[in-house]
Motif scaffolding. Sequence first.
Motif, PDB file in Angstrom:
ATOM      1  N   GLN A  53       0.742  -1.521   0.192  1.00  0.00           N
ATOM      2  CA  GLN A  53       0.183  -0.737  -0.336  1.00  0.00           C
ATOM      3  C   GLN A  53       0.627   1.374  -0.358  1.00  0.00           C
ATOM      4  O   GLN A  53       0.439   1.876  -0.635  1.00  0.00           O
ATOM      5  CB  GLN A  53      -0.998   0.074   1.452  1.00  0.00           C
ATOM      6  CG  GLN A  53      -2.281   1.320   1.414  1.00  0.00           C
ATOM      7  CD  GLN A  53      -2.508   0.961   0.092  1.00  0.00           C
ATOM      8  OE1 GLN A  53      -3.177   0.388  -0.492  1.00  0.00           O
ATOM      9  NE2 GLN A  53      -2.928   2.520  -0.691  1.00  0.00           N
ATOM     10  N   ARG A  56       1.926   1.437  -3.146  1.00  0.00           N
ATOM     11  CA  ARG A  56       0.860   2.323  -4.045  1.00  0.00           C
ATOM     12  C   ARG A  56       0.510   4.061  -4.424  1.00  0.00           C
ATOM     13  O   ARG A  56       1.010   4.723  -5.041  1.00  0.00           O
ATOM     14  CB  ARG A  56      -0.040   1.502  -3.857  1.00  0.00           C
ATOM     15  CG  ARG A  56      -0.174   0.032  -4.750  1.00  0.00           C
ATOM     16  CD  ARG A  56      -1.571  -0.748  -4.640  1.00  0.00           C
ATOM     17  NE  ARG A  56      -1.884  -0.645  -3.581  1.00  0.00           N
ATOM     18  CZ  ARG A  56      -1.523  -1.526  -3.066  1.00  0.00           C
ATOM     19  NH1 ARG A  56      -0.723  -3.184  -3.731  1.00  0.00           N
ATOM     20  NH2 ARG A  56      -2.137  -2.496  -1.712  1.00  0.00           N
ATOM     21  N   GLU A  57       0.462   4.417  -3.140  1.00  0.00           N
ATOM     22  CA  GLU A  57       0.591   6.015  -2.375  1.00  0.00           C
ATOM     23  C   GLU A  57       1.931   6.686  -3.248  1.00  0.00           C
ATOM     24  O   GLU A  57       1.665   7.497  -3.680  1.00  0.00           O
ATOM     25  CB  GLU A  57       0.707   5.723  -1.093  1.00  0.00           C
ATOM     26  CG  GLU A  57      -1.033   5.514  -0.966  1.00  0.00           C
ATOM     27  CD  GLU A  57      -1.409   5.164   0.833  1.00  0.00           C
ATOM     28  OE1 GLU A  57       0.120   5.605   2.104  1.00  0.00           O
ATOM     29  OE2 GLU A  57      -1.943   4.780   1.697  1.00  0.00           O
ATOM     30  N   GLU A  60       1.949   7.007  -6.689  1.00  0.00           N
ATOM     31  CA  GLU A  60       0.288   7.387  -6.987  1.00  0.00           C
ATOM     32  C   GLU A  60       0.904   9.492  -7.560  1.00  0.00           C
ATOM     33  O   GLU A  60       0.489   9.873  -7.951  1.00  0.00           O
ATOM     34  CB  GLU A  60      -0.923   7.059  -5.639  1.00  0.00           C
ATOM     35  CG  GLU A  60      -2.270   8.368  -6.331  1.00  0.00           C
ATOM     36  CD  GLU A  60      -2.488   7.665  -7.292  1.00  0.00           C
ATOM     37  OE1 GLU A  60      -3.501   8.349  -8.332  1.00  0.00           O
ATOM     38  OE2 GLU A  60      -2.174   6.306  -8.032  1.00  0.00           O
ATOM     39  N   LYS A  61       1.543   9.399  -5.710  1.00  0.00           N
ATOM     40  CA  LYS A  61       2.120  10.692  -6.159  1.00  0.00           C
ATOM     41  C   LYS A  61       2.072  11.083  -7.941  1.00  0.00           C
ATOM     42  O   LYS A  61       3.106  12.521  -7.925  1.00  0.00           O
ATOM     43  CB  LYS A  61       2.938  10.894  -4.705  1.00  0.00           C
ATOM     44  CG  LYS A  61       2.627  10.778  -3.720  1.00  0.00           C
ATOM     45  CD  LYS A  61       3.448  10.439  -2.372  1.00  0.00           C
ATOM     46  CE  LYS A  61       3.253   9.927  -1.020  1.00  0.00           C
ATOM     47  NZ  LYS A  61       4.428  10.714  -0.036  1.00  0.00           N
ATOM     48  N   SER A  63       1.923  10.076 -10.616  1.00  0.00           N
ATOM     49  CA  SER A  63       1.116   9.209 -11.644  1.00  0.00           C
ATOM     50  C   SER A  63       1.165  10.121 -12.677  1.00  0.00           C
ATOM     51  O   SER A  63       1.274   9.822 -14.153  1.00  0.00           O
ATOM     52  CB  SER A  63      -0.077   8.998 -11.282  1.00  0.00           C
ATOM     53  OG  SER A  63      -0.647  10.073 -10.650  1.00  0.00           O
ATOM     54  N   ASP A  64       0.877  11.194 -12.485  1.00  0.00           N
ATOM     55  CA  ASP A  64       1.234  11.767 -13.648  1.00  0.00           C
ATOM     56  C   ASP A  64       2.331  12.259 -14.091  1.00  0.00           C
ATOM     57  O   ASP A  64       2.516  11.944 -15.863  1.00  0.00           O
ATOM     58  CB  ASP A  64       0.400  13.547 -13.686  1.00  0.00           C
ATOM     59  CG  ASP A  64      -0.392  13.879 -13.331  1.00  0.00           C
ATOM     60  OD1 ASP A  64      -1.622  13.087 -13.233  1.00  0.00           O
ATOM     61  OD2 ASP A  64      -1.139  14.641 -12.006  1.00  0.00           O
ATOM     62  N   ARG A  67       2.731   8.562 -16.172  1.00  0.00           N
ATOM     63  CA  ARG A  67       1.784   8.577 -17.417  1.00  0.00           C
ATOM     64  C   ARG A  67       2.562   9.431 -18.404  1.00  0.00           C
ATOM     65  O   ARG A  67       2.908   8.799 -19.747  1.00  0.00           O
ATOM     66  CB  ARG A  67       0.693   8.938 -17.652  1.00  0.00           C
ATOM     67  CG  ARG A  67      -0.371   8.197 -16.847  1.00  0.00           C
ATOM     68  CD  ARG A  67      -1.978   8.429 -16.500  1.00  0.00           C
ATOM     69  NE  ARG A  67      -2.251   9.163 -16.184  1.00  0.00           N
ATOM     70  CZ  ARG A  67      -2.249   9.079 -14.953  1.00  0.00           C
ATOM     71  NH1 ARG A  67      -2.159   8.102 -14.061  1.00  0.00           N
ATOM     72  NH2 ARG A  67      -2.609   9.646 -13.908  1.00  0.00           N
ATOM     73  N   TYR A  73       5.314   1.222 -14.924  1.00  0.00           N
ATOM     74  CA  TYR A  73       4.392   1.268 -13.555  1.00  0.00           C
ATOM     75  C   TYR A  73       4.930   0.174 -13.039  1.00  0.00           C
ATOM     76  O   TYR A  73       5.018   0.028 -12.080  1.00  0.00           O
ATOM     77  CB  TYR A  73       2.975   1.337 -13.443  1.00  0.00           C
ATOM     78  CG  TYR A  73       1.938   1.199 -11.938  1.00  0.00           C
ATOM     79  CD1 TYR A  73       2.492   2.824 -11.274  1.00  0.00           C
ATOM     80  CD2 TYR A  73       2.230  -0.033 -11.395  1.00  0.00           C
ATOM     81  CE1 TYR A  73       1.620   2.716 -11.166  1.00  0.00           C
ATOM     82  CE2 TYR A  73       1.746   0.505 -10.057  1.00  0.00           C
ATOM     83  CZ  TYR A  73       0.858   1.927  -9.835  1.00  0.00           C
ATOM     84  OH  TYR A  73       0.732   1.936  -8.486  1.00  0.00           O
ATOM     85  N   TYR A  77       7.980  -0.264  -9.213  1.00  0.00           N
ATOM     86  CA  TYR A  77       6.732  -0.320  -8.004  1.00  0.00           C
ATOM     87  C   TYR A  77       7.595  -1.595  -7.935  1.00  0.00           C
ATOM     88  O   TYR A  77       8.200  -1.577  -6.556  1.00  0.00           O
ATOM     89  CB  TYR A  77       5.218  -1.403  -8.897  1.00  0.00           C
ATOM     90  CG  TYR A  77       4.707  -2.144  -7.094  1.00  0.00           C
ATOM     91  CD1 TYR A  77       3.923  -1.075  -7.754  1.00  0.00           C
ATOM     92  CD2 TYR A  77       5.470  -2.910  -7.105  1.00  0.00           C
ATOM     93  CE1 TYR A  77       2.625  -1.751  -5.851  1.00  0.00           C
ATOM     94  CE2 TYR A  77       4.254  -3.895  -5.996  1.00  0.00           C
ATOM     95  CZ  TYR A  77       3.342  -3.190  -4.990  1.00  0.00           C
ATOM     96  OH  TYR A  77       2.740  -3.317  -4.561  1.00  0.00           O
TER      97      TYR A  77
END
Length: 192
Positions: A53, A56-57, A60-61, A63-64, A67, A73, A77
Amino acid sequence: MALPKEYLGYLVPELVKRLEKSGKISWADKGPVVERVGKVLADDFAREDQLNQEVREHLEKFSDQIRRDALSYQELYKLVKKELMKKHKMVPMRPEDGTKLSRDKAIDLSHQIAKGVMGLKSAVQIQGDPNDFRLEILQILQAILREEYAMDQAVRAKIKSQKREVAESSEEWEILFKRYYQEELQIGRAHV
């Protein structure tokens, strides 16, 4: 988590039963031993879930940026998880050699289980050297994990034998996997 959560309900009592058969431990009441082994494993697997978790968090910070730069990813990870494992001083749970836990993780768990069970001084009696007891835990754990791997492969073969192809990791595949896994687990319990 490398092992399905429903497998812990089988793994813990089976490990304790085989430990008793080995003659390396004796007790008047196995309840506290089952409880302690279950707590050790559940706590360790919960730490792994918390780490996942956290990874993932962390991702996520960004993610932009991931992409935008077309970064993988999965690769990120793995890298972030590896770094966080070092930071938290955790042993990797990565599958290896036909089981769902690395050898290092199995050794780490054998140490944790042995320490936890030996902490029940008034409830258990260890026969012989404590390290021999820990090595017995390791052997039993690895044997049970090999059996789980065979069960996992049987489930995957059942899914693959469907009349139509079911994509792995799809919702349907996950439902079938859980159903067939539960069936295999029941079969495994009946044979033990």
